[in-house]
Enzyme design. Structure first.
Site, PDB file in Angstrom:
ATOM      1  CG  ASP A 194      -2.294   0.566   0.943  1.00  0.00           C
ATOM      2  OD1 ASP A 194      -2.387   1.441   0.079  1.00  0.00           O
ATOM      3  OD2 ASP A 194      -3.268   0.140   1.591  1.00  0.00           O
ATOM      4  CG  ASP A 201      -9.604   2.508  -0.566  1.00  0.00           C
ATOM      5  OD1 ASP A 201      -9.138   1.368  -0.755  1.00  0.00           O
ATOM      6  OD2 ASP A 201      -8.989   3.396   0.045  1.00  0.00           O
TER       7      ASP A 201
HETATM    8  C1  GLA Z   1      -5.842   1.797   2.008  1.00  0.00           C
HETATM    9  C2  GLA Z   1      -6.307   0.658   1.132  1.00  0.00           C
HETATM   10  C3  GLA Z   1      -7.349  -0.160   1.829  1.00  0.00           C
HETATM   11  C4  GLA Z   1      -6.795  -0.666   3.132  1.00  0.00           C
HETATM   12  C5  GLA Z   1      -6.321   0.505   3.979  1.00  0.00           C
HETATM   13  C6  GLA Z   1      -5.640   0.029   5.228  1.00  0.00           C
HETATM   14  O1  GLA Z   1      -6.802   2.771   2.129  1.00  0.00           O
HETATM   15  O2  GLA Z   1      -6.763   1.142  -0.089  1.00  0.00           O
HETATM   16  O3  GLA Z   1      -7.751  -1.229   1.014  1.00  0.00           O
HETATM   17  O4  GLA Z   1      -5.744  -1.561   2.894  1.00  0.00           O
HETATM   18  O5  GLA Z   1      -5.418   1.312   3.267  1.00  0.00           O
HETATM   19  O6  GLA Z   1      -5.209   1.069   6.015  1.00  0.00           O
END
Ligand code: GLA
Length: 725
Positions: free
Chosen positions: A480, A550
């Site tokens: 990430d 997301d």
């Molecule tokens: C980001 C990702 C999510 C999740 C969060 C965790 O926003 O896109 O899918 O993994 O981080 O903090």
């Protein structure tokens, strides 16, 4: 041979399966662009060169005999700065005398089979040397000693050319690169539209199409990553182009940092397009003997519309960008803990997810954010990549074993380029994050950004990751990246090199990813950046799939996935069924099936009937896997053009199978809905799975199928599967 050079007229011609590209070494060794478009057999293209009258405001080189030649109006193969060409410059180098005049001319060239690797940068690769030929064109600025090599790799069986540029300092004094674009492309008119993918967090890659206009139009990022806001993709398409008709030139930069794509329509009505590292946040010092390599731009040409352009990108990326085991191996069907538990989990909860998921046919449990340091929310612990034993009692090893014992694989979340102020790593090394002297560091999601240009930083993060990944049976990493760069400076760089930091950051990230993929060649990496904030081909070279957004609402996902599909294949688009309540679970699955497919919910909360549906979805996933992962995509009804419905289709390469999906976004004004399919063989007969009806490809593509529904409610969807009989 795809690359030819005519010694008589000094014209280079680059012929792919379906396109030709030509330029000439003109008087005084100017490189003059001549043509890019549909394939043509001839190379007597000189007549295309002259572009109108020659008023006194267009400067010229007195040594060139032709009075019609001026750098101001002639199409340049790679435009310089300050020597008579006033349009977009692809290259500007500040020399030791302090001026930026840059004027490179042809010196020599070589042609060979294969494709060179780019120093420190990802790029397309070849499966065999004879898949493509490369032209290395050496140019020189004789005054400053900047030696600039233009690379063109020309694919034989796809309409694809990749380009990059290397600058070397062959003088005995330092020089500073101010801009070095990866390509300069000239088109003879302005009758084109520019397509880009814009967006924001939760709403990535909306398609924007606008007519080219006089002046400069640009698509760019200077956030330190390719970003949610603009993707490093641009297409220039004929004004009349649609999915099936017209010309489309697609450009995609294999790069994950600040980029810029600019198109300029000049006074003569022609168009120049350049794409590369964004010069606004860039500079690079070259000491004598040093060199700099630009990232690679992928150029795709289609004269059969935008749909065909996308399908070429898809074929290319599936076979020449995605690497290693997961290019061809069937990816595990996963369930991710994030939307099911956020930070609130322990070993038992995760094991309960895995145990229920196993019963539904799912292959892997991914433990998302919150397993390390003392992280119970987003305020701490990034950088402390050791397990939080309070949460995972018995440790990570025991959790992985328990999940494995259920017959499930195990995956884990990391955010390697980040550091929380509340972390042991930050307390020990406050100088390890990006910062500039005397300025507060802006904070975002309560975190700072590590200085990835530093080897000591990368070594530390690699060692921490290695010690976890080598110890336990972890088969997947979600990588990430949850904020953008600010106050981007490095404690280790001298003042004259501080402008290099954005690019050095990207190089550092690539180096770390490449170390990781070398150490764990079978590890499946899924990239993520607050969803799809770093969905670019640079990342795809290391991670075969990227979390698209997301936003897992299936109606919102339609436009996100439509936009993403402009150049990225379904096999790269991370898409999950979540607990989002706006539609029934079948629509959530039908939409997520246009991607890597997986789940992001608490499986224990599913009702019995939902569990039966999930079991069926898992079966469908296996049934349609190769059709979706390797098939050809046809965008049938676009959510950007139709307010009510959206439809798409996958057709197998041999045209023996097709899967059509249609979603009602909003109840339509007109209930009747006949959908014409595409890409089938008109002479083949196809059976529709559910009804057993048999139709010819000709009927399906011309008369269409009647999808008029009794209810047609918001959020409903349907699929139809056809197989050749
Ligand atoms: C980001 C990702 C999510 C999740 C969060 C965790 O926003 O896109 O899918 O993994 O981080 O903090």
């Amino acid at each position: 041979m795809p690359i030819s050079y005519n010694k008589e007229n000094h014209i280079f011609k680059l012929d792919t399966s379906d396109s030709s590209y030509a330029f000439q070494v003109y008087e005084e060794n100017y490189l003059v662009h001549l043509y890019y478009g549909a394939k043509i057999p001839d190379d007597n293209l000189e007549h295309l060169m002259f572009r109108g009258s020659f008023p006194s405001f267009s400067p010229y080189n007195a040594k060139v005999c032709n009075p019609m030649f001026s750098a101001d109006i002639t199409q340049s193969e790679y435009s310089g700065e300050g020597a008579g060409d006033y349009r977009l410059s692809a290259l500007a180098i500040k020399n030791a005398d302090g001026n930026c005049v840059t004027d490179v001319r042809y010196v020599s060239h070589t042609v060979y089979s294969g494709k060179p690797e780019l120093e420190g940068l990802p790029g397309l690769y070849l499966n065999s040397e004879d898949e493509a030929q490369t032209l290395e064109l050496v140019t020189l600025d004789a005054v400053t000693g900047a030696r600039v090599t233009l690379y063109y790799t020309v694919f034989e069986s796809l309409p694809v050319i990749t380009r990059s540029v290397r600058v070397e300092n062959s003088s005995d004094r330092p020089m500073d690169i101010e801009r070095v674009y990866s390509c300069c492309v000239e088109l003879p008119t302005a009758d084109y539209d520019l397509i880009g993918l814009y967006g924001r967090w939760y709403k990535e890659r909306s398609v924007q199409r606008r007519a080219l206009a006089h002046g400069i139009q640009s698509i760019a990022s200077k956030r330190g990553s390719s970003s949610h806001n603009h993707n490093p993709f641009a297409a220039i398409v004929s004004s009349d182009a649609n999915e099936d008709y017209g010309e489309a030139y697609g450009f995609n930069l294999v790069y994950s940092g600040n980029f810029s794509a600019e198109a300029e329509v000049d006074a003569s009505g022609s168009t120049r397009f350049i794409m590369g590292i964004n010069p606004e946040s860039f500079g690079w010092r070259l000491e004598p003997g040093e060199g700099f390599t630009s990232p690679e731009v992928v150029m795709v040409y289609s004269h059969n519309g935008i749909g065909e352009m996308s399908r070429v990108f898809h074929r290319l990326y599936r076979k020449n960008l995605i690497r290693g085991k997961w290019r061809d191996a069937v990816r595990p069907l996963l369930i991710n803990s994030w939307e099911a538990a956020y930070f609130d989990f322990d070993s038992d909860k995760l094991v309960s997810f895995a145990s229920q998921a196993k019963k539904l046919g799912i292959d892997m449990l991914v433990m998302d954010d919150g397993w390390f340091g003392h992280r119970d929310n987003d305020t701490s612990s990034l950088g402390d990549w050791y397990v939080n034993e309070n949460k995972l009692s018995g440790g990570l090893g025991s959790l992985v074993e328990r999940v494995n014992a259920l017959g499930m694989k195990f995956g884990i979340w990391y955010e390697p380029e980040m550091i929380s102020p509340d972390s042991d790593l930050y307390r020990a090394h406050p100088d390890w994050c990006l910062q500039v002297p005397g300025r507060e560091k802006s904070i975002a999601r309560r975190q700072y950004v590590l200085d990835m240009s530093r080897k000591d930083v990368r070594d530390n993060i690699f060692e921490q990751m290695y010690s976890v990944l080598s110890k336990y049976n972890i088969e997947y990493v979600k990588w990430d990246f949850n904020r953008n760069l600010t106050e981007a400076g490095s404690a280790l760089l001298p003042a004259e090199r501080q402008k290099e930091i954005f690019h050095r950051f990207v190089l550092g990230t690539y180096e770390l990813m490449s170390r990781l993929t070398k150490a764990f060649p079978d590890l499946l990496i899924e990239n993520c950046s607050g969803g799809g904030g770093r969905f670019d081909p640079g990342m795809l070279a290391f991670s075969p799939q990227i979390w698209c957004s997301d936003d897992t609402d299936p109606i919102e996902r339609l436009s996100i996935q439509f936009g993403t599909s402009m150049c990225y294949p379904a096999s790269t688009m991370g898409a999950h069924v979540s607990a989002c309540g706006r539609t029934q679970i079948d629509t959530r699955a039908n939409v997520a099936m246009w991607g890597t497919f997986g789940y992001e919910l608490d499986p224990n909360k599913l009702t019995d009937s939902e569990k039966r549906e999930v079991t069926q979805q898992v079966e469908d996933y296996h049934k349609y896997y190769s059709l979706i992962h390797e098939g050809e995509l046809y965008r049938l009804v676009s959510p950007f053009e139709n307010a009510y419905r959206c439809a798409w289709e996958f057709v197998s390469e041999d045209k023996t199978e097709a899967l059509v999906t249609c979603v009602t976004m909003r109840r339509a004004e007109h209930p009747m809905f006949i959908l014409r399919l595409k890409g089938l063989d008109p002479d083949k007969m196809y059976e529709e799975d559910e009804s057993g009806e048999v139709y010819s490809g000709a009927l399906l593509m011309n008369a269409g199928i009647n999808l008029t529904q009794r209810s047609d409610r918001d959020g409903e969807s349907l699929t139809r599967y056809f197989r050749q009989v």
